[in-house]
Design a protein around this motif. Structure first.
Motif, PDB file in Angstrom:
ATOM      1  N   ARG A 134     -11.202  -8.680   8.342  1.00 17.65           N
ATOM      2  CA  ARG A 134     -12.356  -8.219   7.561  1.00 17.65           C
ATOM      3  C   ARG A 134     -11.941  -7.892   6.131  1.00 17.65           C
ATOM      4  O   ARG A 134     -12.653  -8.231   5.175  1.00 17.65           O
ATOM      5  CB  ARG A 134     -12.979  -7.000   8.238  1.00 17.65           C
ATOM      6  N   ASP A 135     -10.780  -7.240   5.973  1.00 18.90           N
ATOM      7  CA  ASP A 135     -10.298  -6.931   4.630  1.00 18.90           C
ATOM      8  C   ASP A 135     -10.026  -8.208   3.838  1.00 18.90           C
ATOM      9  O   ASP A 135     -10.347  -8.301   2.649  1.00 18.90           O
ATOM     10  CB  ASP A 135      -9.016  -6.086   4.708  1.00 18.90           C
ATOM     11  N   GLN A 136      -9.435  -9.208   4.520  1.00 18.15           N
ATOM     12  CA  GLN A 136      -9.166 -10.471   3.840  1.00 18.15           C
ATOM     13  C   GLN A 136     -10.455 -11.156   3.420  1.00 18.15           C
ATOM     14  O   GLN A 136     -10.523 -11.757   2.349  1.00 18.15           O
ATOM     15  CB  GLN A 136      -8.368 -11.399   4.757  1.00 18.15           C
ATOM     16  N   ARG A 137     -11.474 -11.052   4.286  1.00 13.46           N
ATOM     17  CA  ARG A 137     -12.743 -11.690   3.947  1.00 13.46           C
ATOM     18  C   ARG A 137     -13.337 -11.088   2.679  1.00 13.46           C
ATOM     19  O   ARG A 137     -13.802 -11.798   1.784  1.00 13.46           O
ATOM     20  CB  ARG A 137     -13.727 -11.523   5.110  1.00 13.46           C
ATOM     21  N   ASP A 144      -7.267  -6.913  -7.728  1.00 15.90           N
ATOM     22  CA  ASP A 144      -7.675  -7.329  -6.382  1.00 15.90           C
ATOM     23  C   ASP A 144      -6.471  -7.700  -5.524  1.00 15.90           C
ATOM     24  O   ASP A 144      -6.430  -7.398  -4.323  1.00 15.90           O
ATOM     25  CB  ASP A 144      -8.634  -8.523  -6.454  1.00 15.90           C
ATOM     26  N   GLN A 145      -5.479  -8.363  -6.104  1.00 18.93           N
ATOM     27  CA  GLN A 145      -4.283  -8.733  -5.348  1.00 18.93           C
ATOM     28  C   GLN A 145      -3.499  -7.495  -4.914  1.00 18.93           C
ATOM     29  O   GLN A 145      -3.022  -7.407  -3.768  1.00 18.93           O
ATOM     30  CB  GLN A 145      -3.384  -9.636  -6.204  1.00 18.93           C
ATOM     31  N   LEU A 146      -3.378  -6.517  -5.805  1.00 17.78           N
ATOM     32  CA  LEU A 146      -2.687  -5.276  -5.453  1.00 17.78           C
ATOM     33  C   LEU A 146      -3.437  -4.534  -4.349  1.00 17.78           C
ATOM     34  O   LEU A 146      -2.834  -3.989  -3.424  1.00 17.78           O
ATOM     35  CB  LEU A 146      -2.559  -4.388  -6.698  1.00 17.78           C
ATOM     36  N   VAL A 194      -2.017  -3.465  -0.617  1.00 17.69           N
ATOM     37  CA  VAL A 194      -2.013  -2.079  -0.127  1.00 17.69           C
ATOM     38  C   VAL A 194      -2.809  -1.966   1.168  1.00 17.69           C
ATOM     39  O   VAL A 194      -2.459  -1.187   2.062  1.00 17.69           O
ATOM     40  CB  VAL A 194      -2.578  -1.126  -1.205  1.00 17.69           C
ATOM     41  N   GLN A 195      -3.895  -2.732   1.286  1.00 15.65           N
ATOM     42  CA  GLN A 195      -4.666  -2.713   2.531  1.00 15.65           C
ATOM     43  C   GLN A 195      -3.822  -3.179   3.710  1.00 15.65           C
ATOM     44  O   GLN A 195      -3.930  -2.644   4.821  1.00 15.65           O
ATOM     45  CB  GLN A 195      -5.908  -3.600   2.385  1.00 15.65           C
TER      46      GLN A 195
END
Length: 204
Positions: free
Chosen positions: A144-147, A63-65, A69-70
């Motif tokens: 949104r990606d962080q959420r 998930d961190q990777l 990348v996002q």
């Protein structure tokens, strides 16, 4: 990790590349990002097959990777948007300078200097609006990606906490922090939208 660092190093080449090679650099970076996403999908499948005592840590690492990348993908899109706006502005300026102005008689002379100045001001305003909208869009996408990532990470942290037998007090603190982060994120999205609206209203 190595592939992510390679992409980060290639991102630095974008600002120094000339017009002829910048597209090649962008395509190379996009191909590397796509390859990392593909590898992360396989890692996600493999992590689900790990023993229970290692599974949570493996998933957290994936998930961190994915989160890193996002952010690289968002940065690439932002650079491409700015490059497109800059190239469009240059084409419009060249077309304007190459245009031939004619007059029907001495009383209908076109003030070329004033026209050029007006068009440059107009293009500058449009460029500012495009940059602002592009930045706002990227910020909202990043939020949104962080959420999504925070929600997944939050669930996995709670699972790990249950496995380790952490106290209810610690778990409540974790949930409270996640709740606060959610409202900070929502507040940031609302503030970004308000600022974009005010700037668009001001420029138009």
């Amino acid at each position: 990790d190595r592939q992510v660092h390679e992409v980060q190093s290639h991102m630095g080449r974008l600002e120094t590349s000339d017009k002829q090679s910048v597209h090649l650099v962008e395509n190379d970076i996009q191909a590397r990002i796509d390859n990392i996403f593909s590898n992360l999908e396989r890692l996600e499948i493999l992590s689900s097959k790990e023993p229970p005592n290692k599974r949570q840590n493996a998933k957290l690492r994936v998930d961190q990777l994915k989160y890193d990348v996002q952010h690289l993908q968002t940065a690439l899109r932002h650079f491409q948007h700015r490059r497109y706006v800059r190239e469009q502005q240059e084409r419009q300026r060249e077309e304007l300078l190459a245009r031939t102005f004619t007059t029907n008689d001495s009383d209908t002379t076109i003030p070329i200097d004033e026209t050029l100045h007006f068009n440059e001001s107009l293009q500058s305003a449009h460029r500012g609006m495009d940059d602002l909208i592009g930045s706002g869009t990227n910020i909202l996408q990043g939020l949104r990606d962080q959420r999504v990532t925070l929600k997944g990470t939050h669930k996995k942290i709670l699972d790990v906490a249950n496995m380790l037998g952490l106290s209810n007090t610690v778990m409540r603190l974790i949930e409270k922090r996640a709740f606060q982060d959610k409202y900070f994120m929502i507040g940031g999205m609302i503030l970004t939208c308000v600022l974009m609206f005010l700037v668009v209203q001001y420029l138009t």
